[in-house]
Design a protein around this motif. Sequence first.
Motif, mmCIF file in Angstrom:
data_model
loop_
_atom_site.group_PDB
_atom_site.id
_atom_site.type_symbol
_atom_site.label_atom_id
_atom_site.label_comp_id
_atom_site.label_asym_id
_atom_site.label_seq_id
_atom_site.Cartn_x
_atom_site.Cartn_y
_atom_site.Cartn_z
ATOM 1 N N MET A 248 0.833 -1.260 0.100
ATOM 2 C CA MET A 248 0.048 -0.039 0.062
ATOM 3 C C MET A 248 0.992 1.259 0.109
ATOM 4 S SD MET A 248 -2.703 0.834 2.824
ATOM 5 C CE MET A 248 -3.170 2.450 2.994
ATOM 6 N N LEU A 249 0.442 2.202 -0.946
ATOM 7 C CA LEU A 249 1.226 3.326 -1.153
ATOM 8 C C LEU A 249 0.490 4.342 0.100
ATOM 9 C CD1 LEU A 249 1.797 3.611 -4.568
ATOM 10 C CD2 LEU A 249 3.642 2.938 -2.895
ATOM 11 N N ARG A 250 1.297 5.144 0.793
ATOM 12 C CA ARG A 250 0.809 6.100 1.587
ATOM 13 C C ARG A 250 1.508 7.271 1.833
ATOM 14 N NH1 ARG A 250 -3.134 5.896 5.855
ATOM 15 N NH2 ARG A 250 -2.834 7.255 7.332
ATOM 16 N N ALA A 251 0.969 8.412 1.805
ATOM 17 C CA ALA A 251 2.050 9.780 1.804
ATOM 18 C C ALA A 251 1.404 10.786 2.584
ATOM 19 C CB ALA A 251 2.070 10.260 0.344
ATOM 20 N N HIS A 252 0.030 10.471 3.077
ATOM 21 C CA HIS A 252 -0.801 11.731 3.633
ATOM 22 C C HIS A 252 -1.531 10.955 4.941
ATOM 23 C CE1 HIS A 252 -0.334 14.324 0.645
ATOM 24 N NE2 HIS A 252 -0.699 13.386 -0.378
ATOM 25 N N ASP A 253 -1.580 11.559 5.927
ATOM 26 C CA ASP A 253 -2.359 11.420 7.059
ATOM 27 C C ASP A 253 -3.799 11.567 7.230
ATOM 28 O OD1 ASP A 253 0.070 10.291 8.292
ATOM 29 O OD2 ASP A 253 0.698 12.215 8.977
ATOM 30 N N PHE B 213 4.914 12.092 -13.151
ATOM 31 C CA PHE B 213 4.622 12.284 -11.738
ATOM 32 C C PHE B 213 3.096 12.538 -11.511
ATOM 33 C CE2 PHE B 213 8.925 13.623 -13.034
ATOM 34 C CZ PHE B 213 9.789 12.965 -12.077
ATOM 35 N N LEU B 214 2.538 12.245 -10.461
ATOM 36 C CA LEU B 214 1.428 12.743 -9.738
ATOM 37 C C LEU B 214 1.567 13.442 -8.566
ATOM 38 C CD1 LEU B 214 -1.560 12.146 -9.892
ATOM 39 C CD2 LEU B 214 -1.197 10.369 -8.344
ATOM 40 N N ILE B 215 0.989 14.733 -8.318
ATOM 41 C CA ILE B 215 0.958 15.348 -7.270
ATOM 42 C C ILE B 215 -0.277 15.220 -6.473
ATOM 43 C CG2 ILE B 215 1.269 17.825 -6.275
ATOM 44 C CD1 ILE B 215 2.666 16.964 -9.828
ATOM 45 N N THR B 216 -0.234 15.113 -5.155
ATOM 46 C CA THR B 216 -1.424 14.815 -4.419
ATOM 47 C C THR B 216 -1.242 15.801 -3.114
ATOM 48 O OG1 THR B 216 -0.525 13.381 -3.152
ATOM 49 C CG2 THR B 216 -1.867 12.586 -4.677
ATOM 50 N N TRP C 238 4.527 11.860 -6.368
ATOM 51 C CA TRP C 238 4.603 10.405 -6.649
ATOM 52 C C TRP C 238 5.618 10.278 -7.944
ATOM 53 C CZ3 TRP C 238 1.938 7.208 -3.429
ATOM 54 C CH2 TRP C 238 1.025 7.758 -2.378
ATOM 55 N N ASP C 239 6.468 9.546 -8.042
ATOM 56 C CA ASP C 239 7.600 9.223 -9.089
ATOM 57 C C ASP C 239 6.692 7.989 -9.757
ATOM 58 O OD1 ASP C 239 9.389 8.780 -10.993
ATOM 59 O OD2 ASP C 239 11.155 9.343 -9.747
ATOM 60 N N PHE C 240 6.491 7.995 -11.037
ATOM 61 C CA PHE C 240 6.014 6.607 -11.568
ATOM 62 C C PHE C 240 6.929 6.279 -12.701
ATOM 63 C CE2 PHE C 240 1.676 8.286 -9.805
ATOM 64 C CZ PHE C 240 1.461 7.145 -9.274
ATOM 65 N N THR C 241 8.126 6.956 -12.646
ATOM 66 C CA THR C 241 9.059 6.324 -13.722
ATOM 67 C C THR C 241 9.736 5.071 -13.185
ATOM 68 O OG1 THR C 241 10.771 7.894 -12.853
ATOM 69 C CG2 THR C 241 9.520 8.513 -14.213
ATOM 70 N N MET C 242 9.570 4.466 -12.145
ATOM 71 C CA MET C 242 10.051 3.189 -11.707
ATOM 72 C C MET C 242 8.877 2.313 -11.649
ATOM 73 S SD MET C 242 12.489 4.820 -8.736
ATOM 74 C CE MET C 242 11.280 5.426 -7.793
ATOM 75 N N SER C 243 9.396 1.081 -11.474
ATOM 76 C CA SER C 243 8.211 0.003 -11.467
ATOM 77 C C SER C 243 7.305 0.056 -10.114
ATOM 78 C CB SER C 243 8.821 -1.180 -11.616
ATOM 79 O OG SER C 243 9.903 -1.684 -10.746
ATOM 80 N N ASP C 244 8.116 0.381 -9.047
ATOM 81 C CA ASP C 244 7.571 0.539 -7.762
ATOM 82 C C ASP C 244 7.473 1.946 -7.390
ATOM 83 O OD1 ASP C 244 6.617 0.173 -5.303
ATOM 84 O OD2 ASP C 244 8.424 -0.329 -4.210
ATOM 85 N N PRO C 245 6.290 2.694 -7.689
ATOM 86 C CA PRO C 245 6.392 4.279 -7.509
ATOM 87 C C PRO C 245 6.841 4.606 -6.009
ATOM 88 C CG PRO C 245 4.216 3.336 -8.373
ATOM 89 C CD PRO C 245 4.982 2.266 -7.652
ATOM 90 N N SER C 246 7.685 5.976 -6.084
ATOM 91 C CA SER C 246 8.002 6.231 -4.968
ATOM 92 C C SER C 246 7.320 7.434 -4.516
ATOM 93 C CB SER C 246 9.728 6.411 -5.103
ATOM 94 O OG SER C 246 9.944 7.379 -6.128
ATOM 95 N N ILE C 247 7.483 8.048 -3.325
ATOM 96 C CA ILE C 247 6.753 9.169 -2.788
ATOM 97 C C ILE C 247 7.848 10.351 -2.473
ATOM 98 C CG2 ILE C 247 5.195 10.147 -1.443
ATOM 99 C CD1 ILE C 247 4.212 6.937 -0.925
#
Length: 77
Positions: free
Chosen positions: A1-6, A20-23, A33-42
Amino acid sequence: MLRAHDDQVLSVAFTPDRRFLITASRDATIALWDFTMSDPSIAPILLLGHEGAVRQVVVSAEGRFLLSGGDDSTARM
């Protein structure tokens, strides 16, 4: 599960190249959110300085600028 916010995400925006996605969240944070990798990073964006919920994020047409608006009656670029 990806999580960036509380708290709830209130706005999302993709960069024009869709890399990139901005939330934006009720918890006064913005995440990139960086979607250039197979596992998105935040990567949290901490420089915007909102003191309340971030209600809106938009990305400029060329993808160089991010504008956010929040409950603290400010807009940040």
